[in-house]
Design a protein around this motif. Sequence first.
Motif, PDB file in Angstrom:
ATOM      1  N   PHE A 235       0.826  -1.199   0.000  1.00 53.74           N
ATOM      2  CA  PHE A 235       0.000   0.000   0.000  1.00 53.74           C
ATOM      3  C   PHE A 235       0.867   1.259   0.000  1.00 53.74           C
ATOM      4  CE2 PHE A 235       0.832  -1.274   4.352  1.00 53.74           C
ATOM      5  CZ  PHE A 235       1.204  -0.094   4.965  1.00 53.74           C
ATOM      6  N   HIS A 236       0.239   2.364  -0.321  1.00 51.43           N
ATOM      7  CA  HIS A 236       0.883   3.677  -0.226  1.00 51.43           C
ATOM      8  C   HIS A 236      -0.207   4.713  -0.027  1.00 51.43           C
ATOM      9  CE1 HIS A 236      -0.294   5.267  -4.208  1.00 51.43           C
ATOM     10  NE2 HIS A 236      -0.256   3.995  -4.583  1.00 51.43           N
ATOM     11  N   ALA A 237       0.195   5.902   0.380  1.00 50.18           N
ATOM     12  CA  ALA A 237      -0.756   7.001   0.558  1.00 50.18           C
ATOM     13  C   ALA A 237      -0.028   8.313   0.273  1.00 50.18           C
ATOM     14  CB  ALA A 237      -1.359   6.973   1.960  1.00 50.18           C
ATOM     15  N   ARG A 238       0.129   9.166   1.265  1.00 53.05           N
ATOM     16  CA  ARG A 238       0.739  10.484   1.077  1.00 53.05           C
ATOM     17  C   ARG A 238       2.016  10.606   1.894  1.00 53.05           C
ATOM     18  NH1 ARG A 238      -1.793  15.164   4.690  1.00 53.05           N
ATOM     19  NH2 ARG A 238       0.394  15.708   4.502  1.00 53.05           N
ATOM     20  N   GLY A 239       2.789  11.657   1.581  1.00 50.76           N
ATOM     21  CA  GLY A 239       3.977  11.943   2.355  1.00 50.76           C
ATOM     22  C   GLY A 239       3.722  13.053   3.360  1.00 50.76           C
ATOM     23  N   VAL A 240       4.780  13.522   4.008  1.00 49.60           N
ATOM     24  CA  VAL A 240       4.641  14.572   5.015  1.00 49.60           C
ATOM     25  C   VAL A 240       4.339  15.915   4.364  1.00 49.60           C
ATOM     26  CG1 VAL A 240       5.779  15.784   6.897  1.00 49.60           C
ATOM     27  CG2 VAL A 240       6.202  13.341   6.572  1.00 49.60           C
ATOM     28  N   PHE A 241       5.086  16.225   3.298  1.00 48.31           N
ATOM     29  CA  PHE A 241       4.932  17.545   2.675  1.00 48.31           C
ATOM     30  C   PHE A 241       4.367  17.466   1.259  1.00 48.31           C
ATOM     31  CE2 PHE A 241       8.551  17.924   5.668  1.00 48.31           C
ATOM     32  CZ  PHE A 241       7.953  18.784   6.569  1.00 48.31           C
ATOM     33  N   GLN A 242       3.981  16.295   0.808  1.00 48.34           N
ATOM     34  CA  GLN A 242       3.370  16.143  -0.510  1.00 48.34           C
ATOM     35  C   GLN A 242       2.324  15.038  -0.452  1.00 48.34           C
ATOM     36  OE1 GLN A 242       4.147  13.073  -2.099  1.00 48.34           O
ATOM     37  NE2 GLN A 242       5.573  12.503  -0.501  1.00 48.34           N
ATOM     38  N   TYR A 243       1.434  15.057  -1.420  1.00 51.82           N
ATOM     39  CA  TYR A 243       0.275  14.176  -1.384  1.00 51.82           C
ATOM     40  C   TYR A 243       0.331  13.063  -2.427  1.00 51.82           C
ATOM     41  CZ  TYR A 243      -1.787  17.699   1.646  1.00 51.82           C
ATOM     42  OH  TYR A 243      -2.021  18.566   2.697  1.00 51.82           O
ATOM     43  N   SER A 244       1.434  12.951  -3.164  1.00 51.44           N
ATOM     44  CA  SER A 244       1.481  11.987  -4.259  1.00 51.44           C
ATOM     45  C   SER A 244       1.925  10.596  -3.822  1.00 51.44           C
ATOM     46  CB  SER A 244       2.413  12.501  -5.368  1.00 51.44           C
ATOM     47  OG  SER A 244       3.709  12.753  -4.838  1.00 51.44           O
ATOM     48  N   PHE A 245       2.845  10.508  -2.848  1.00 49.01           N
ATOM     49  CA  PHE A 245       3.320   9.180  -2.456  1.00 49.01           C
ATOM     50  C   PHE A 245       3.920   9.221  -1.055  1.00 49.01           C
ATOM     51  CE2 PHE A 245       6.207   5.565  -2.246  1.00 49.01           C
ATOM     52  CZ  PHE A 245       5.407   4.547  -2.769  1.00 49.01           C
TER      53      PHE A 245
END
Length: 308
Positions: A235-245
């Motif tokens: 699975f994957h979702a968002r990062g701390v400062f970005q929403y792509s991965f």
Amino acid sequence: FLSLAAEFCCGFFVILILGNFWFLAVPYLVWLYLDWETPCTGGRRYLWVRNWTIWKYFREYFPIQLIKTTDLNPNHNYLLGFHPHGVLVAGAFGNFCTGTSFTDLFPGLTPYLHIMPIWFGCPFFREYIMSAGMVSASKESVSYVLSNEGGGHASIIVIGGAEESLNAHPGSLTLNILKRKGFIKMALKHGAHLVPVFSFGENELFKQVANPKGSWLRNIQEKLQKIMGFALPLFHARGVFQYSFGLIPYRQPINTVVGSPIPVKRNLNPTAEEIEQLHALYLQELRKLFEEHKRNYGIPEHKSLIFE
């Protein structure tokens, strides 16, 4: 996330041994031996751990909300079936292991979230999860909780288990439940009232790599799940400062709805037919709970639960 925390704790324990801190490691091993059965005998919760400020921010991040549909009489014991598993089981953890939402809504009831026994073999980590109110999902553990003569205990079991996490795709409404009847037998043997619980938004927190049944990835995941006892969804979702991965879950509301109790009369030796009848009634009430509330949480009218 549980596995990452467990690996950290196990790694810390190895460092104690290899780093000549045996004088700390050995007493803990003795303690571990003497305390081995505690996860099966109600655990050891601490309110100050359950009320850590970090859990307040955790619940507000999504946010997580517990919705009550009816009162639960504290003179009875209850077995709450939690659906769906999702990847993180955030609704179960946030509502039943942190804060006071459950006890505020259902005064007189103490919640016990049952998880796989394997986690209680991890040094140090076991102390934390017990302090939050988690106990083993073994038959002995569930029996211990539901055997309280005065009532007031609520066992929470994620019915679909690790296998169901492999179905945790956004929009998925597939539940692994048709062959899962052990919780029904347990409720009958102890006369614990059954309560269906559906957590809307649980499957929306992550995107999972496509793994349809019969695919090579799903076959590998299922084989590993049978060997290790827990699933490995990619699975994957968002990062701390970005929403792509990234691995941080998306900010999607989680609304955990607690349904009405199904009265269960104690039966120490239920027949297969009696188990089947109660299982069918449970499925009926679970579907009813979902249908009554789905439009409140963005589920299209034509969507329904799929039992497999």
